[in-house]
Motif scaffolding. Structure first.
Motif, PDB file in Angstrom:
ATOM      1  N   THR A  87      -6.753  17.206  -3.948  1.00 36.86           N
ATOM      2  CA  THR A  87      -5.660  16.950  -3.017  1.00 36.86           C
ATOM      3  C   THR A  87      -4.783  15.847  -3.586  1.00 36.86           C
ATOM      4  OG1 THR A  87      -6.924  15.306  -1.767  1.00 36.86           O
ATOM      5  CG2 THR A  87      -7.031  17.603  -0.995  1.00 36.86           C
ATOM      6  N   HIS A  88      -3.504  15.896  -3.263  1.00 36.43           N
ATOM      7  CA  HIS A  88      -2.531  14.917  -3.718  1.00 36.43           C
ATOM      8  C   HIS A  88      -1.810  14.374  -2.492  1.00 36.43           C
ATOM      9  CE1 HIS A  88      -2.747  16.431  -7.909  1.00 36.43           C
ATOM     10  NE2 HIS A  88      -2.923  17.594  -7.314  1.00 36.43           N
ATOM     11  N   HIS A  89      -1.615  13.074  -2.463  1.00 37.93           N
ATOM     12  CA  HIS A  89      -0.853  12.471  -1.374  1.00 37.93           C
ATOM     13  C   HIS A  89       0.101  11.444  -1.969  1.00 37.93           C
ATOM     14  CE1 HIS A  89       0.179  11.046   2.580  1.00 37.93           C
ATOM     15  NE2 HIS A  89      -0.036   9.820   2.161  1.00 37.93           N
ATOM     16  N   VAL A  90       1.380  11.622  -1.716  1.00 39.40           N
ATOM     17  CA  VAL A  90       2.383  10.651  -2.156  1.00 39.40           C
ATOM     18  C   VAL A  90       2.546   9.643  -1.020  1.00 39.40           C
ATOM     19  CG1 VAL A  90       4.785  10.312  -2.832  1.00 39.40           C
ATOM     20  CG2 VAL A  90       3.522  12.300  -3.665  1.00 39.40           C
ATOM     21  N   ASP A  91       2.204   8.402  -1.312  1.00 36.80           N
ATOM     22  CA  ASP A  91       2.213   7.358  -0.286  1.00 36.80           C
ATOM     23  C   ASP A  91       3.594   6.755  -0.096  1.00 36.80           C
ATOM     24  OD1 ASP A  91      -0.645   7.351   0.289  1.00 36.80           O
ATOM     25  OD2 ASP A  91      -0.874   6.479  -1.701  1.00 36.80           O
ATOM     26  N   ILE A  92       4.250   6.434  -1.185  1.00 38.68           N
ATOM     27  CA  ILE A  92       5.508   5.687  -1.128  1.00 38.68           C
ATOM     28  C   ILE A  92       6.483   6.305  -2.116  1.00 38.68           C
ATOM     29  CG2 ILE A  92       6.603   3.451  -1.589  1.00 38.68           C
ATOM     30  CD1 ILE A  92       3.855   2.165  -1.018  1.00 38.68           C
ATOM     31  N   GLU A 109       2.461  17.266  -3.123  1.00 34.68           N
ATOM     32  CA  GLU A 109       1.432  17.522  -2.112  1.00 34.68           C
ATOM     33  C   GLU A 109       1.113  19.004  -1.969  1.00 34.68           C
ATOM     34  OE1 GLU A 109       2.524  15.324   1.426  1.00 34.68           O
ATOM     35  OE2 GLU A 109       2.006  13.422   0.443  1.00 34.68           O
ATOM     36  N   ASN A 110       2.059  19.876  -2.307  1.00 35.09           N
ATOM     37  CA  ASN A 110       1.831  21.326  -2.260  1.00 35.09           C
ATOM     38  C   ASN A 110       1.385  21.891  -3.605  1.00 35.09           C
ATOM     39  OD1 ASN A 110       2.404  21.865   0.499  1.00 35.09           O
ATOM     40  ND2 ASN A 110       4.558  21.499   0.054  1.00 35.09           N
ATOM     41  N   ARG A 111       1.176  21.016  -4.582  1.00 35.35           N
ATOM     42  CA  ARG A 111       0.730  21.406  -5.922  1.00 35.35           C
ATOM     43  C   ARG A 111       1.643  22.486  -6.499  1.00 35.35           C
ATOM     44  NH1 ARG A 111      -5.245  22.782  -4.635  1.00 35.35           N
ATOM     45  NH2 ARG A 111      -5.043  23.884  -6.603  1.00 35.35           N
ATOM     46  N   ASP A 112       2.948  22.228  -6.421  1.00 37.77           N
ATOM     47  CA  ASP A 112       3.980  23.179  -6.843  1.00 37.77           C
ATOM     48  C   ASP A 112       4.554  22.755  -8.194  1.00 37.77           C
ATOM     49  OD1 ASP A 112       6.175  24.828  -7.157  1.00 37.77           O
ATOM     50  OD2 ASP A 112       6.913  24.548  -5.110  1.00 37.77           O
ATOM     51  N   GLY A 113       3.873  23.138  -9.258  1.00 29.38           N
ATOM     52  CA  GLY A 113       4.270  22.747 -10.607  1.00 29.38           C
ATOM     53  C   GLY A 113       5.651  23.246 -11.007  1.00 29.38           C
ATOM     54  N   ARG A 114       6.018  24.450 -10.579  1.00 30.88           N
ATOM     55  CA  ARG A 114       7.329  25.007 -10.932  1.00 30.88           C
ATOM     56  C   ARG A 114       8.449  24.157 -10.342  1.00 30.88           C
ATOM     57  NH1 ARG A 114       9.443  28.984 -13.272  1.00 30.88           N
ATOM     58  NH2 ARG A 114       7.747  30.442 -13.427  1.00 30.88           N
ATOM     59  N   LEU A 162      12.294  27.508 -18.743  1.00 31.05           N
ATOM     60  CA  LEU A 162      12.815  27.175 -17.427  1.00 31.05           C
ATOM     61  C   LEU A 162      14.328  27.129 -17.464  1.00 31.05           C
ATOM     62  CD1 LEU A 162      10.357  24.271 -16.659  1.00 31.05           C
ATOM     63  CD2 LEU A 162      10.318  26.514 -15.616  1.00 31.05           C
ATOM     64  N   THR A 163      14.955  27.689 -16.456  1.00 31.95           N
ATOM     65  CA  THR A 163      16.412  27.662 -16.415  1.00 31.95           C
ATOM     66  C   THR A 163      16.937  27.007 -15.143  1.00 31.95           C
ATOM     67  OG1 THR A 163      16.473  29.867 -15.446  1.00 31.95           O
ATOM     68  CG2 THR A 163      16.654  29.715 -17.846  1.00 31.95           C
ATOM     69  N   THR A 164      16.115  26.902 -14.097  1.00 30.01           N
ATOM     70  CA  THR A 164      16.558  26.338 -12.836  1.00 30.01           C
ATOM     71  C   THR A 164      16.323  24.838 -12.823  1.00 30.01           C
ATOM     72  OG1 THR A 164      15.983  28.387 -11.741  1.00 30.01           O
ATOM     73  CG2 THR A 164      16.292  26.482 -10.338  1.00 30.01           C
ATOM     74  N   SER A 165      17.345  24.097 -12.421  1.00 31.32           N
ATOM     75  CA  SER A 165      17.244  22.651 -12.289  1.00 31.32           C
ATOM     76  C   SER A 165      17.528  22.281 -10.849  1.00 31.32           C
ATOM     77  CB  SER A 165      18.256  21.944 -13.197  1.00 31.32           C
ATOM     78  OG  SER A 165      17.984  22.235 -14.542  1.00 31.32           O
ATOM     79  N   THR A 166      16.823  21.291 -10.345  1.00 32.39           N
ATOM     80  CA  THR A 166      16.999  20.831  -8.985  1.00 32.39           C
ATOM     81  C   THR A 166      17.052  19.315  -8.986  1.00 32.39           C
ATOM     82  OG1 THR A 166      15.651  22.695  -8.242  1.00 32.39           O
ATOM     83  CG2 THR A 166      16.043  20.930  -6.654  1.00 32.39           C
ATOM     84  N   PRO A 167      18.112  18.702  -8.456  1.00 28.32           N
ATOM     85  CA  PRO A 167      18.125  17.238  -8.368  1.00 28.32           C
ATOM     86  C   PRO A 167      16.917  16.750  -7.567  1.00 28.32           C
ATOM     87  CG  PRO A 167      20.300  18.115  -7.933  1.00 28.32           C
ATOM     88  CD  PRO A 167      19.345  19.292  -7.960  1.00 28.32           C
ATOM     89  N   VAL A 168      16.326  15.669  -8.004  1.00 27.38           N
ATOM     90  CA  VAL A 168      15.114  15.151  -7.378  1.00 27.38           C
ATOM     91  C   VAL A 168      15.461  14.172  -6.255  1.00 27.38           C
ATOM     92  CG1 VAL A 168      14.833  13.246  -9.025  1.00 27.38           C
ATOM     93  CG2 VAL A 168      12.841  14.148  -7.839  1.00 27.38           C
ATOM     94  N   THR A 169      14.697  14.250  -5.177  1.00 30.00           N
ATOM     95  CA  THR A 169      14.754  13.273  -4.090  1.00 30.00           C
ATOM     96  C   THR A 169      13.325  12.847  -3.792  1.00 30.00           C
ATOM     97  OG1 THR A 169      14.487  14.885  -2.305  1.00 30.00           O
ATOM     98  CG2 THR A 169      16.765  14.422  -3.042  1.00 30.00           C
ATOM     99  N   GLY A 170      13.172  11.743  -3.094  1.00 30.25           N
ATOM    100  CA  GLY A 170      11.830  11.297  -2.718  1.00 30.25           C
ATOM    101  C   GLY A 170      11.101  12.329  -1.885  1.00 30.25           C
ATOM    102  N   ASP A 171      11.788  12.903  -0.900  1.00 25.57           N
ATOM    103  CA  ASP A 171      11.157  13.915  -0.054  1.00 25.57           C
ATOM    104  C   ASP A 171      10.775  15.153  -0.854  1.00 25.57           C
ATOM    105  OD1 ASP A 171      11.324  12.367   2.238  1.00 25.57           O
ATOM    106  OD2 ASP A 171      13.202  13.285   2.914  1.00 25.57           O
ATOM    107  N   ALA A 172      11.640  15.571  -1.772  1.00 25.39           N
ATOM    108  CA  ALA A 172      11.369  16.772  -2.566  1.00 25.39           C
ATOM    109  C   ALA A 172      10.175  16.566  -3.491  1.00 25.39           C
ATOM    110  CB  ALA A 172      12.602  17.173  -3.365  1.00 25.39           C
ATOM    111  N   ILE A 173      10.085  15.395  -4.116  1.00 23.05           N
ATOM    112  CA  ILE A 173       8.960  15.160  -5.030  1.00 23.05           C
ATOM    113  C   ILE A 173       7.661  15.055  -4.245  1.00 23.05           C
ATOM    114  CG2 ILE A 173       8.896  12.623  -5.285  1.00 23.05           C
ATOM    115  CD1 ILE A 173       8.896  13.261  -8.376  1.00 23.05           C
ATOM    116  N   LYS A 174       7.705  14.426  -3.061  1.00 23.71           N
ATOM    117  CA  LYS A 174       6.517  14.335  -2.210  1.00 23.71           C
ATOM    118  C   LYS A 174       6.037  15.733  -1.826  1.00 23.71           C
ATOM    119  CE  LYS A 174       5.093  12.599   2.361  1.00 23.71           C
ATOM    120  NZ  LYS A 174       3.797  12.046   2.027  1.00 23.71           N
ATOM    121  N   GLN A 175       6.940  16.570  -1.362  1.00 24.34           N
ATOM    122  CA  GLN A 175       6.573  17.915  -0.934  1.00 24.34           C
ATOM    123  C   GLN A 175       6.002  18.726  -2.096  1.00 24.34           C
ATOM    124  OE1 GLN A 175       9.746  20.286   0.734  1.00 24.34           O
ATOM    125  NE2 GLN A 175       8.297  21.712   1.631  1.00 24.34           N
ATOM    126  N   ALA A 176       6.642  18.671  -3.252  1.00 22.92           N
ATOM    127  CA  ALA A 176       6.172  19.451  -4.405  1.00 22.92           C
ATOM    128  C   ALA A 176       4.804  18.973  -4.882  1.00 22.92           C
ATOM    129  CB  ALA A 176       7.189  19.378  -5.537  1.00 22.92           C
TER     130      ALA A 176
END
Length: 120
Positions: free
Chosen positions: A69-74, A18-23, A2-16
């Motif tokens: 299914t995955h759901h991020v509550d908080i 819930e969308n089962r986006d491992g990358r 892996l070479t791409t890095s993305t700073p994490v946010t609550g919204d970003a982790i929830k979206q990833a």
């Protein structure tokens, strides 16, 4: 590798999650990150440790490939700390619940502790 890095946010982790986006999930981790998992099979005195971004990417690939299914509550963030809760359901109705605590370095996950329980 892996070479791409993305700073994490609550919204970003929830979206990833819930969308089962491992990358995308893997892109949130620092190269030297450590994930510790505490559950019935991995007690606090001997947590499972996953070291390095590549190994953590494989972990997320496995989780995201499961038909559930995955759901991020908080999600909560405070400076270089973040936490989230996640509820998952398998097609047969079995449930998994986890809480994750994160320590960030420069917006990337450096340490993660996951405490999880599942239906048996």
């Amino acid at each position: 590798m892996l070479t791409t890095s993305t700073p994490v946010t609550g919204d970003a982790i929830k979206q990833a999650i819930e969308n089962r986006d491992g990358r995308t999930l893997a892109s949130f981790y620092a190269d030297h990150a450590v994930t510790r998992i505490i559950d019935r099979n991995n007690p606090p005195s001997r947590p499972k440790e996953i070291r390095g971004r590549g190994a953590i990417a494989s972990f997320w690939d496995d989780i995201c490939s499961r038909m559930m299914t995955h759901h991020v509550d908080i999600t909560l963030a405070d400076g270089d700390r973040m936490a989230f809760s996640q509820a998952c359901t398998y097609p047969d109705g079995a449930k998994v619940f986890c809480i994750a605590l994160l320590r960030l370095e420069d917006g990337m996950i450096a340490e993660q502790t996951v405490v999880q329980a599942w239906d048996e």
